[in-house]
Design a protein around this motif. Sequence first.
Motif, PDB file in Angstrom:
ATOM      1  N   ILE A   1      14.847  15.361  -6.478  1.00  0.00           N
ATOM      2  CA  ILE A   1      13.686  15.206  -6.731  1.00  0.00           C
ATOM      3  C   ILE A   1      13.908  14.465  -5.624  1.00  0.00           C
ATOM      4  CG2 ILE A   1      12.684  13.205  -7.752  1.00  0.00           C
ATOM      5  CD1 ILE A   1      14.737  14.087 -10.932  1.00  0.00           C
ATOM      6  N   TRP A   2      13.289  14.231  -4.840  1.00  0.00           N
ATOM      7  CA  TRP A   2      12.697  13.273  -3.562  1.00  0.00           C
ATOM      8  C   TRP A   2      12.217  12.858  -3.299  1.00  0.00           C
ATOM      9  CZ3 TRP A   2      14.238  17.336   0.007  1.00  0.00           C
ATOM     10  CH2 TRP A   2      14.658  18.908   0.178  1.00  0.00           C
ATOM     11  N   GLN A   3      12.186  11.675  -2.364  1.00  0.00           N
ATOM     12  CA  GLN A   3      12.095  10.317  -2.002  1.00  0.00           C
ATOM     13  C   GLN A   3      10.518  10.494  -1.796  1.00  0.00           C
ATOM     14  OE1 GLN A   3      13.215   8.282   0.790  1.00  0.00           O
ATOM     15  NE2 GLN A   3      12.167   6.299   0.912  1.00  0.00           N
ATOM     16  N   HIS A   4      10.343  10.900  -1.369  1.00  0.00           N
ATOM     17  CA  HIS A   4       8.482  11.722  -1.459  1.00  0.00           C
ATOM     18  C   HIS A   4       8.410  12.569  -2.239  1.00  0.00           C
ATOM     19  CE1 HIS A   4       8.441   8.696   2.151  1.00  0.00           C
ATOM     20  NE2 HIS A   4       9.517   9.152   2.020  1.00  0.00           N
TER      21      HIS A   4
ATOM     22  N   ALA B   1      18.873  13.018  -7.381  1.00  0.00           N
ATOM     23  CA  ALA B   1      17.671  11.857  -6.983  1.00  0.00           C
ATOM     24  C   ALA B   1      18.533  11.164  -5.943  1.00  0.00           C
ATOM     25  CB  ALA B   1      18.000  11.578  -8.134  1.00  0.00           C
ATOM     26  N   ASP B   2      17.130  11.408  -4.343  1.00  0.00           N
ATOM     27  CA  ASP B   2      17.008  10.813  -3.727  1.00  0.00           C
ATOM     28  C   ASP B   2      16.542   9.790  -3.581  1.00  0.00           C
ATOM     29  OD1 ASP B   2      18.016  10.742  -1.362  1.00  0.00           O
ATOM     30  OD2 ASP B   2      16.922  12.424  -0.170  1.00  0.00           O
ATOM     31  N   GLU B   3      17.053   8.718  -3.701  1.00  0.00           N
ATOM     32  CA  GLU B   3      15.822   7.435  -2.961  1.00  0.00           C
ATOM     33  C   GLU B   3      14.300   7.403  -3.838  1.00  0.00           C
ATOM     34  OE1 GLU B   3      16.981   4.713  -2.016  1.00  0.00           O
ATOM     35  OE2 GLU B   3      18.596   5.505   0.030  1.00  0.00           O
ATOM     36  N   ILE B   4      14.849   7.839  -4.918  1.00  0.00           N
ATOM     37  CA  ILE B   4      13.385   8.648  -6.033  1.00  0.00           C
ATOM     38  C   ILE B   4      12.131   7.878  -6.528  1.00  0.00           C
ATOM     39  CG2 ILE B   4      14.538  10.638  -6.479  1.00  0.00           C
ATOM     40  CD1 ILE B   4      14.420   9.525  -9.655  1.00  0.00           C
ATOM     41  N   SER B   5      13.093   6.543  -6.519  1.00  0.00           N
ATOM     42  CA  SER B   5      12.049   5.177  -6.944  1.00  0.00           C
ATOM     43  C   SER B   5      11.735   4.239  -5.649  1.00  0.00           C
ATOM     44  CB  SER B   5      12.532   4.775  -8.632  1.00  0.00           C
ATOM     45  OG  SER B   5      14.194   3.589  -7.730  1.00  0.00           O
ATOM     46  N   THR B   6      12.019   3.519  -4.734  1.00  0.00           N
ATOM     47  CA  THR B   6      12.022   3.098  -3.461  1.00  0.00           C
ATOM     48  C   THR B   6      10.974   2.815  -3.551  1.00  0.00           C
ATOM     49  OG1 THR B   6      13.945   4.738  -2.357  1.00  0.00           O
ATOM     50  CG2 THR B   6      12.733   2.913  -0.626  1.00  0.00           C
TER      51      THR B   6
ATOM     52  N   VAL C   1      22.739  10.435  -8.309  1.00  0.00           N
ATOM     53  CA  VAL C   1      21.790   9.296  -7.120  1.00  0.00           C
ATOM     54  C   VAL C   1      22.346   8.856  -6.004  1.00  0.00           C
ATOM     55  CG1 VAL C   1      21.255   6.774  -8.078  1.00  0.00           C
ATOM     56  CG2 VAL C   1      21.548   8.732  -9.809  1.00  0.00           C
ATOM     57  N   ILE C   2      21.288   8.933  -5.306  1.00  0.00           N
ATOM     58  CA  ILE C   2      21.269   8.885  -3.442  1.00  0.00           C
ATOM     59  C   ILE C   2      20.815   7.539  -3.499  1.00  0.00           C
ATOM     60  CG2 ILE C   2      20.861   9.089  -1.190  1.00  0.00           C
ATOM     61  CD1 ILE C   2      21.483  11.905  -2.155  1.00  0.00           C
ATOM     62  N   SER C   3      21.227   6.036  -2.749  1.00  0.00           N
ATOM     63  CA  SER C   3      20.010   4.883  -3.234  1.00  0.00           C
ATOM     64  C   SER C   3      21.070   3.652  -2.165  1.00  0.00           C
ATOM     65  CB  SER C   3      19.529   4.495  -4.781  1.00  0.00           C
ATOM     66  OG  SER C   3      19.191   2.867  -4.638  1.00  0.00           O
ATOM     67  N   HIS C   4      20.429   3.190  -1.385  1.00  0.00           N
ATOM     68  CA  HIS C   4      21.037   1.878  -0.636  1.00  0.00           C
ATOM     69  C   HIS C   4      20.621   0.662  -1.494  1.00  0.00           C
ATOM     70  CE1 HIS C   4      19.049   3.950   2.945  1.00  0.00           C
ATOM     71  NE2 HIS C   4      20.248   3.703   2.914  1.00  0.00           N
ATOM     72  N   SER C   5      20.444   0.988  -2.414  1.00  0.00           N
ATOM     73  CA  SER C   5      20.372  -0.502  -3.482  1.00  0.00           C
ATOM     74  C   SER C   5      21.612  -0.352  -4.604  1.00  0.00           C
ATOM     75  CB  SER C   5      19.216  -0.222  -4.724  1.00  0.00           C
ATOM     76  OG  SER C   5      19.261  -1.536  -5.556  1.00  0.00           O
ATOM     77  N   GLN C   6      22.683  -1.263  -3.922  1.00  0.00           N
ATOM     78  CA  GLN C   6      23.544  -1.279  -5.069  1.00  0.00           C
ATOM     79  C   GLN C   6      23.260  -1.595  -6.926  1.00  0.00           C
ATOM     80  OE1 GLN C   6      27.660  -0.694  -3.610  1.00  0.00           O
ATOM     81  NE2 GLN C   6      26.978  -0.442  -6.061  1.00  0.00           N
ATOM     82  N   GLU C   7      22.383  -2.722  -6.852  1.00  0.00           N
ATOM     83  CA  GLU C   7      22.223  -3.390  -8.299  1.00  0.00           C
ATOM     84  C   GLU C   7      22.051  -1.566  -8.962  1.00  0.00           C
ATOM     85  OE1 GLU C   7      18.752  -6.196 -10.334  1.00  0.00           O
ATOM     86  OE2 GLU C   7      18.878  -6.179  -7.483  1.00  0.00           O
TER      87      GLU C   7
END
Length: 199
Positions: free
Chosen positions: A79-82, A148-153, A180-186
Amino acid sequence: MKLEARNIYFTYPGSKEPVLEDVSLVLESNQRLGLLGPSGLGKTTLAKILAGYEKPDTGEVLLDGAPLAAKGYCPVQMIWQHPERSVNPRLKMKEVLAEGDRIPERIIQKLGIERDWLERYPQERSGGEMQRFCIARALGERTRFLIADEISTMLDLITQSQIWNFLIEEVRERTIGLLVISHSQELLDYVCTKQTHLQ
């Protein structure tokens, strides 16, 4: 079941420096693994390789010890970011869903996809609505691993919460491995059972 990247090297055409250099990763089917790392270190490239969109220069991707099949439905879905870039704008949303692998009706219902959306085109849907379709499309019956690559940014907080709570429940029930790939540690602390860094 296990998805494994072994000693992956990858260099984009025209570049002298590899974006991935001797990268290894293991994802078990009962894990929700968070992948952290600064921008530019190749997280999305690794995701593409794991899902079969790119081939490494050297190294291999194994699904239960065997290479990913070159043809047919790939049990590793991404699943892509955009979402607007990952759907064909000429297809109605029902045709976007049909690209998946026998999507259970309960997934469509749980994601809040409304029936009248199915006859619409992507440009007539919001980013959050399109991402719901992309998630549903990736969760066909034969899916065993989900990336899931930054899917909710790009989504509002309510949509983010709905999507992640759904995914946590769905992959747990079906024993689907989730990367899950994300910059959000939370976010990773909330969603994932394990975390690793790409350095």
